[in-house]
Design an enzyme around this catalytic site. Structure first.
Site, short mmCIF file in Angstrom:
data_model
loop_
_atom_site.label_atom_id
_atom_site.label_comp_id
_atom_site.label_asym_id
_atom_site.label_seq_id
_atom_site.Cartn_x
_atom_site.Cartn_y
_atom_site.Cartn_z
N ASP A 85 0.44 -5.46 -2.54
CA ASP A 85 0.29 -5.92 -1.73
C ASP A 85 -1.03 -5.83 -0.67
O ASP A 85 -0.15 -5.43 0.16
CB ASP A 85 1.30 -6.76 -1.31
CG ASP A 85 0.61 -7.66 0.06
OD1 ASP A 85 0.27 -9.38 -0.66
OD2 ASP A 85 1.18 -8.14 1.08
N ASP A 126 -4.24 -10.71 -4.52
CA ASP A 126 -4.44 -9.19 -3.65
C ASP A 126 -2.90 -8.66 -4.26
O ASP A 126 -2.54 -8.19 -3.16
CB ASP A 126 -4.12 -9.98 -2.39
CG ASP A 126 -3.09 -11.35 -2.15
OD1 ASP A 126 -2.43 -11.89 -2.70
OD2 ASP A 126 -2.30 -11.64 -0.86
N GLU A 127 -2.16 -9.54 -5.12
CA GLU A 127 -0.50 -8.95 -5.61
C GLU A 127 -0.89 -8.07 -7.09
O GLU A 127 -1.68 -9.27 -8.26
CB GLU A 127 -0.05 -9.19 -5.09
CG GLU A 127 0.65 -9.60 -4.02
CD GLU A 127 1.70 -10.59 -3.69
OE1 GLU A 127 2.62 -10.81 -2.43
OE2 GLU A 127 2.83 -10.64 -4.53
#
Length: 417
Positions: A14, A113-114
Site C-alpha cells: 500500500d 495504490d495497492e
C-alpha cells in the site's frame, strides 16, 4: 482447519497517502512533514479532500472526505488539485518496477495504490523474502519518493489483513495462521475486517456477532442458511482461510455494471436529476452491450445534499425480461425515483444492473420490431462513440444545464486529468 492449505508468500503493498504522496513528489514537497490536501476542485468550496498527508491529518484534523471550506486558513497548508493521468502513470511505473522481482502473473493490481505480489520462489534469486520486501520499500522511496506499508501472509486475505490491521501503523507485518486467534479474532467493529461493510456488520450485530472471533465460532450451517455462499466465505475468512488464486477477486467475472457520481451542485428538481440519470443509464447500458450481457435487476441509489441532513435511498427492481437497453433501464429508474424521492436536493447518484446473463439468452420475437430497432440503434451509437470518443453522439439532455456528460468526458476518474 489449516491442514493441506498452501503456505504461500503473498504480500500486499500500500502506497501511503498515494494521491498526497504523488502530489508532494510532483511539487517537490516532503509528504511526511508537509500538510498537504489533494482537492477535487479548488474553485468549488464544497469540493472534497481526496487525500491528505499525515501532518495534515494530525495537525489539522483534515482527512479524506473533508470539504474545502472546512480546511483552516493556515500558511503551512498546501492545497493541490489532482493530476489523475500523472497518478495513474506513477501507479503503472510502480507495477513495472515490481516486474524485476517477479513475472507479471505474480502481480495483481488491486487499486491505483495497492497491489498483491506473490514472492514465492524469489528466495533463490533475491535471498530471504523479508530482505526483498525491505529492498522494495527502500527503492520505491528512493525512486518515487513514495513511502509504502507491506502486509505479508500465506494468502491474499491474510496479507491484506496484516496490512490493514498492523502494517499501516508499523510499516511491515507478517501474519501466519498461528496469528489468527491472537490478532484477528479480537477485531471489532466487524467492518474493520476486509469484505465486511457497514450493512453486513449491522446484520451480524443483530445476530449477536460483534467480533471476528464470534464470527469464527458461529456454526457454519447457520451462516450458510442466513447468507448462502457468502456465509461460507465469512466463516472461513474469520479463520484466515482464503484459497483464491492471485487476482481472483477481479477474475471471477463481472457481476454487475454500474456508475456513480457526486453531482457538481445540488439538483433540486426531478427534471434535472433525471437528465443525469439518463446519461448514466446510457453509460451503464453501453458497457453491458459491449460485453454482450443483459441484466434483470436495476438498482438506483440517491443521496441527498448534506445541507439537507444527507441520507437518501437505495432501491432495486427486477424485470421479467433481461435488458441492456438504455431507455428500459431509465424507465425502471424513473419508477423507483418517483416512488421514493422526497423532493430534497440531490447530490449523489448511482445506477447498476445485476442478475446478468449472456445477451444471446434473451429471446426476442420476430414481431417485436421496436426492440430490434432499439438494439440496432444502441449498437450503432456505441460504435460511433468507440471510434470518435464518448461525446461523439449524445442525447439532448447532455446539452442542458443539468447534463454532466460533456464535462465529465474531460475528466479521469471523475477528476481533472
Amino acid at each position: 482447519m489449516y491442514e493441506g492449505l498452501k503456505n504461500r508468500q503473498i504480500i500486499c503493498i500500500d502506497i501511503r497517502s498515494f494521491f498526497a504522496s504523488c502530489a508532494a513528489a510532483d511539487a517537490g514537497l516532503d509528504v511526511t512533514n508537509t500538510p498537504i490536501a489533494v482537492i477535487g476542485n479548488l474553485q468549488q468550496k464544497g469540493s472534497i479532500v481526496l487525500a491528505a498527508s499525515p501532518p495534515m491529518k494530525k495537525q489539522f484534523g483534515v482527512k479524506t472526505g473533508t470539504r474545502l471550506f472546512e480546511i483552516p486558513d493556515h500558511p503551512s497548508i498546501h492545497l493541490i488539485e489532482p493530476k489523475m493521468e500523472f497518478f495513474v502513470r506513477v501507479s503503472m511505473e510502480i507495477t513495472r518496477y515490481l516486474h524485476q522481482f517477479v513475472p507479471h502473473e505474480s502481480i495483481h493490481v488491486y487499486s491505483v495504490d495497492e497491489c498483491f505480489v506473490d514472492l514465492g520462489g524469489t528466495e533463490k534469486l533475491w535471498g530471504p523474502v523479508e530482505n526483498t520486501i525491505k529492498r522494495i520499500q527502500d527503492e520505491l522511496y528512493a525512486q518515487f519518493q513514495l513511502p509504502c506499508a507491506v502486509g505479508m501472509g500465506p494468502n491474499m486475505l491474510m496479507a491484506k489483513l496484516a496490512l490493514d490491521l498492523e502494517a499501516k501503523k508499523t510499516g511491515f507485518a507478517k501474519w501466519t495462521y498461528d496469528d489468527v486467534q491472537e490478532k484477528l479474532w479480537p477485531v471489532t467493529p466487524l467492518s474493520e475486517m476486509w469484505g465486511i461493510g457497514s450493512r453486513l456488520q449491522k446484520t451480524l450485530n443483530n445476530m449477536g456477532i460483534f467480533k471476528v472471533g464470534q464470527l469464527a465460532n458461529t456454526p457454519l450451517s447457520l451462516l450458510e442458511e442466513k447468507f448462502g455462499v457468502m456465509g461460507n466465505q465469512l466463516y472461513f475468512h474469520a479463520w484466515g482461510v482464503d484459497i483464491s488464486e492471485l487476482g481472483a477477486p477481479l477474475a471471477e467475472g463481472q457481476i454487475s455494471y454500474g456508475k456513480g457520481q457526486i453531482l457538481f451542485r445540488d439538483y433540486r428538481s426531478k427534471k434535472e436529476v433525471m437528465a443525469v440519470v439518463l446519461e448514466m443509464c446510457e453509460d451503464v447500458a453501453r458497457r453491458a452491450r459491449e460485453a454482450e450481457m443483459v441484466g434483470r435487476t436495476i438498482h438506483l441509489s440517491v443521496g441527498y445534499s448534506q445541507d439537507e441532513f444527507g441520507g437518501g435511498f437505495n432501491r432495486s427492481r427486477s424485470i421479467d425480461e433481461p435488458t441492456n437497453a438504455t431507455l428500459t433501464i431509465y424507465k425502471v429508474c424513473e419508477q423507483i425515483f418517483d416512488e421514493f424521492y422526497d423532493r430534497r436536493p440531490v447530490r449523489k447518484l448511482s445506477i447498476s444492473i445485476t442478475n446478468l446473463e449472456p445477451e444471446y439468452s434473451m429471446q426476442l420475437s420476430l414481431f417485436e420490431e421496436n426492440k430490434w430497432k432499439e438494439r440496432k440503434l444502441g449498437k450503432t451509437m456505441d460504435a460511433l462513440r468507440s471510434k470518435y470518443g464518448s461525446t461523439a453522439i449524445l442525447r439532448a439532455v447532455s446539452y442542458t444545464e443539468a447534463g454532466t456528460a460533456r464535462t465529465r468526458a474531460g475528466l479521469l476518474g471523475g477528476h481533472k486529468k
